[in-house]
Design a protein around this motif. Structure first.
Motif, PDB file in Angstrom:
ATOM      1  N   THR A 138       0.928  -0.942  -0.061  1.00 54.54           N
ATOM      2  CA  THR A 138      -0.291  -0.480  -0.084  1.00 54.54           C
ATOM      3  C   THR A 138       1.075   1.150  -0.246  1.00 54.54           C
ATOM      4  O   THR A 138       0.755   1.685  -0.727  1.00 54.54           O
ATOM      5  CB  THR A 138      -1.207   0.116   1.338  1.00 54.54           C
ATOM      6  N   GLY A 139       1.603   1.681   0.883  1.00 52.76           N
ATOM      7  CA  GLY A 139       2.553   2.536   0.654  1.00 52.76           C
ATOM      8  C   GLY A 139       3.841   2.222  -0.537  1.00 52.76           C
ATOM      9  O   GLY A 139       3.101   3.503  -1.102  1.00 52.76           O
ATOM     10  N   SER A 140       3.619   1.695  -0.966  1.00 48.75           N
ATOM     11  CA  SER A 140       4.276   1.818  -2.547  1.00 48.75           C
ATOM     12  C   SER A 140       3.802   2.569  -3.563  1.00 48.75           C
ATOM     13  O   SER A 140       4.203   2.968  -4.510  1.00 48.75           O
ATOM     14  CB  SER A 140       5.096   0.543  -2.949  1.00 48.75           C
ATOM     15  N   PHE A 141       2.371   1.851  -3.816  1.00 52.02           N
ATOM     16  CA  PHE A 141       1.066   2.490  -4.395  1.00 52.02           C
ATOM     17  C   PHE A 141       1.063   4.677  -4.095  1.00 52.02           C
ATOM     18  O   PHE A 141       1.128   4.531  -4.928  1.00 52.02           O
ATOM     19  CB  PHE A 141      -0.013   1.953  -4.307  1.00 52.02           C
ATOM     20  N   LEU A 142       1.091   4.190  -2.871  1.00 50.09           N
ATOM     21  CA  LEU A 142       0.625   5.587  -2.696  1.00 50.09           C
ATOM     22  C   LEU A 142       1.853   6.475  -3.267  1.00 50.09           C
ATOM     23  O   LEU A 142       1.607   7.904  -3.378  1.00 50.09           O
ATOM     24  CB  LEU A 142       0.227   5.670  -1.164  1.00 50.09           C
ATOM     25  N   VAL A 143       2.930   6.296  -2.368  1.00 52.70           N
ATOM     26  CA  VAL A 143       3.631   7.095  -2.478  1.00 52.70           C
ATOM     27  C   VAL A 143       4.358   7.028  -4.157  1.00 52.70           C
ATOM     28  O   VAL A 143       4.470   8.519  -4.255  1.00 52.70           O
ATOM     29  CB  VAL A 143       5.388   6.246  -1.901  1.00 52.70           C
ATOM     30  N   SER A 144       3.964   5.701  -5.101  1.00 47.54           N
ATOM     31  CA  SER A 144       4.243   6.517  -6.286  1.00 47.54           C
ATOM     32  C   SER A 144       2.842   7.349  -7.086  1.00 47.54           C
ATOM     33  O   SER A 144       3.881   8.165  -7.948  1.00 47.54           O
ATOM     34  CB  SER A 144       4.075   5.129  -6.857  1.00 47.54           C
ATOM     35  N   GLN A 145       1.539   7.066  -6.299  1.00 49.64           N
ATOM     36  CA  GLN A 145       1.330   7.563  -7.409  1.00 49.64           C
ATOM     37  C   GLN A 145       1.166   9.233  -6.620  1.00 49.64           C
ATOM     38  O   GLN A 145       0.672  10.168  -7.232  1.00 49.64           O
ATOM     39  CB  GLN A 145      -0.131   7.114  -6.659  1.00 49.64           C
ATOM     40  N   ALA A 146       1.050   9.022  -5.423  1.00 52.44           N
ATOM     41  CA  ALA A 146       1.492  10.999  -4.851  1.00 52.44           C
ATOM     42  C   ALA A 146       2.576  11.670  -5.940  1.00 52.44           C
ATOM     43  O   ALA A 146       2.023  12.969  -6.353  1.00 52.44           O
ATOM     44  CB  ALA A 146       1.761  11.222  -3.909  1.00 52.44           C
ATOM     45  N   ILE A 147       3.975  10.696  -6.114  1.00 50.75           N
ATOM     46  CA  ILE A 147       5.061  11.356  -7.434  1.00 50.75           C
ATOM     47  C   ILE A 147       4.115  11.761  -8.622  1.00 50.75           C
ATOM     48  O   ILE A 147       4.270  12.991  -9.464  1.00 50.75           O
ATOM     49  CB  ILE A 147       5.988  10.969  -7.316  1.00 50.75           C
ATOM     50  N   LEU A 148       3.452  10.743  -8.855  1.00 48.63           N
ATOM     51  CA  LEU A 148       3.121  10.981 -10.357  1.00 48.63           C
ATOM     52  C   LEU A 148       1.653  11.511 -10.349  1.00 48.63           C
ATOM     53  O   LEU A 148       1.263  12.269 -11.878  1.00 48.63           O
ATOM     54  CB  LEU A 148       2.288   9.347 -10.829  1.00 48.63           C
ATOM     55  N   SER A 149       1.006  11.826  -9.524  1.00 47.23           N
ATOM     56  CA  SER A 149       0.284  12.777  -9.112  1.00 47.23           C
ATOM     57  C   SER A 149       0.689  14.918 -10.049  1.00 47.23           C
ATOM     58  O   SER A 149       0.121  15.719 -10.725  1.00 47.23           O
ATOM     59  CB  SER A 149      -0.498  12.904  -8.296  1.00 47.23           C
ATOM     60  N   GLY A 150       1.750  14.192  -9.350  1.00 46.56           N
ATOM     61  CA  GLY A 150       2.538  16.007  -9.693  1.00 46.56           C
ATOM     62  C   GLY A 150       2.004  16.063 -10.859  1.00 46.56           C
ATOM     63  O   GLY A 150       2.577  17.207 -11.459  1.00 46.56           O
ATOM     64  N   ARG A 151       3.163  15.022 -12.058  1.00 44.71           N
ATOM     65  CA  ARG A 151       3.073  15.190 -13.406  1.00 44.71           C
ATOM     66  C   ARG A 151       1.351  15.066 -14.386  1.00 44.71           C
ATOM     67  O   ARG A 151       1.150  14.390 -15.531  1.00 44.71           O
ATOM     68  CB  ARG A 151       3.597  13.576 -13.543  1.00 44.71           C
ATOM     69  N   HIS A 152       0.699  14.866 -13.306  1.00 47.55           N
ATOM     70  CA  HIS A 152      -0.838  14.547 -13.186  1.00 47.55           C
ATOM     71  C   HIS A 152      -1.161  13.315 -14.806  1.00 47.55           C
ATOM     72  O   HIS A 152      -1.655  13.017 -15.565  1.00 47.55           O
ATOM     73  CB  HIS A 152      -1.166  15.776 -14.547  1.00 47.55           C
ATOM     74  N   ALA A 153      -0.600  12.279 -13.573  1.00 50.38           N
ATOM     75  CA  ALA A 153       0.299  10.822 -14.645  1.00 50.38           C
ATOM     76  C   ALA A 153      -0.968   9.486 -12.657  1.00 50.38           C
ATOM     77  O   ALA A 153      -0.138   8.902 -13.113  1.00 50.38           O
ATOM     78  CB  ALA A 153       1.304  10.835 -14.755  1.00 50.38           C
ATOM     79  N   GLY A 154      -1.305  10.306 -12.389  1.00 54.93           N
ATOM     80  CA  GLY A 154      -0.966   9.343 -11.068  1.00 54.93           C
ATOM     81  C   GLY A 154      -3.220   8.523 -11.273  1.00 54.93           C
ATOM     82  O   GLY A 154      -3.840   9.020 -11.935  1.00 54.93           O
ATOM     83  N   VAL A 155      -3.032   7.720 -10.834  1.00 51.58           N
ATOM     84  CA  VAL A 155      -4.072   6.461 -11.313  1.00 51.58           C
ATOM     85  C   VAL A 155      -4.776   6.632 -10.020  1.00 51.58           C
ATOM     86  O   VAL A 155      -4.487   6.059  -8.517  1.00 51.58           O
ATOM     87  CB  VAL A 155      -4.226   5.837 -11.708  1.00 51.58           C
TER      88      VAL A 155
END
Length: 274
Positions: A138-155
């Motif tokens: 869960t932590g891996s997913f949340l961290v990666s998507q938090a970073i990708l959200s800054g690029r408008h690429a999070g899911v």
């Protein structure tokens, strides 16, 4: 002269047999009392989640939309190979540490039902590493998507393929820990068990490619290969010359490896002297 005679009872005095929940409590106390356990788990959690952050930051192709799930940003193989190594080693130490210290003799004298002892160890190990694996996944997913959200690429979590990858990554830890525990019972030696676990779980799968059917079948029967297939969110290319594992087959691999390892451990420990 007076002679003191001790009268021995004709029948042995025995207490009630240990209940399974008592064995669970004892195994939990043993595991919790080891100072290395919380430190190892904490460092593993930080490392694997940190590897997800590094992999996501290094993915220069993950820019603005349309957003799609990038499984190897959230679950980079390097971080999860480390999780396989640590979980299998800690599962093995649950058993081999008692053999090396001689504590296993005390355990078997107190609880003659050796199979129940192994099952209690397996239950505690599975529960602990399921929690650890869930936190890491869960932590891996949340961290990666938090970073990708800054690029408008999070899911979000409801995006297709996300939940299967999260569940497969969470269950990878208990699966490998139980395999390590089973190997520990079979081999009873720290170095031999560690080497066998590393070879079986990490070094053996890459030796079999997916270009030939027989080689692909062996590869797909390995835990690490099953994890990669379950994390992969896209369907195999029909025009590919290689053989690709199935999702159903990968879940079966997840189930059979720990079941066989623990079943063999219970069978062997009942027939072999300590």
């Amino acid at each position: 002269m007076t002679t003191l005679a001790s009268v021995l009872p004709t029948t042995p005095v025995t207490g009630p047999p240990a209940r399974f929940r008592d064995l669970l409590a004892c195994e939990w106390i043993k595991m919790r009392s080891l100072r290395s356990t919380p430190w190892t788990i904490a460092l593993t959690v930080l490392f694997v989640i940190g590897s997800s952050a590094v992999a996501t930051l290094a993915d220069n192709a993950a820019h603005s939309g349309p957003a799609d799930f990038l499984p190897y940003d959230a679950y980079p193989p390097a971080g999860y190979w480390t999780l396989i190594l640590v979980a299998s080693s800690m599962g093995a130490l649950t058993v081999v540490s008692e053999y090396s210290s001689g504590l296993i003799r005390t355990t078997t004298v107190a609880v003659p039902a050796r199979g129940s002892v192994v099952l209690a160890k397996a239950a505690v190990t599975a529960a602990l590493w399921t929690v650890v694996g869930t936190v890491i996944s869960t932590g891996s997913f949340l961290v990666s998507q938090a970073i990708l959200s800054g690029r408008h690429a999070g899911v979000p979590l409801t995006h297709p393929g996300v939940f299967r990858a999260l569940l497969a990554s969470a269950l990878l830890a208990p699966v490998c820990a139980l395999i390590g525990l089973g190997l520990g019972v079979l081999l009873r030696h720290s170095a031999a068990t560690m080497v066998t676990s590393i070879f079986t779980l990490l070094m053996l799968p890459p030796m079999f490619s997916e270009s030939d059917r027989w080689s692909a079948d062996i590869n797909h029967a390995m835990v690490s290969a099953a994890w990669k297939r379950l994390v992969q969110s896209w369907e195999p290319d029909p025009g590919s010359l290689g053989y690709t594992g199935t999702v159903t087959g990968s879940w079966i691999v997840y189930a059979l490896w720990p079941l066989i390892a623990i079943a063999l451990a219970v069978l062997v420990v009942r027939r072999r002297d300590v």
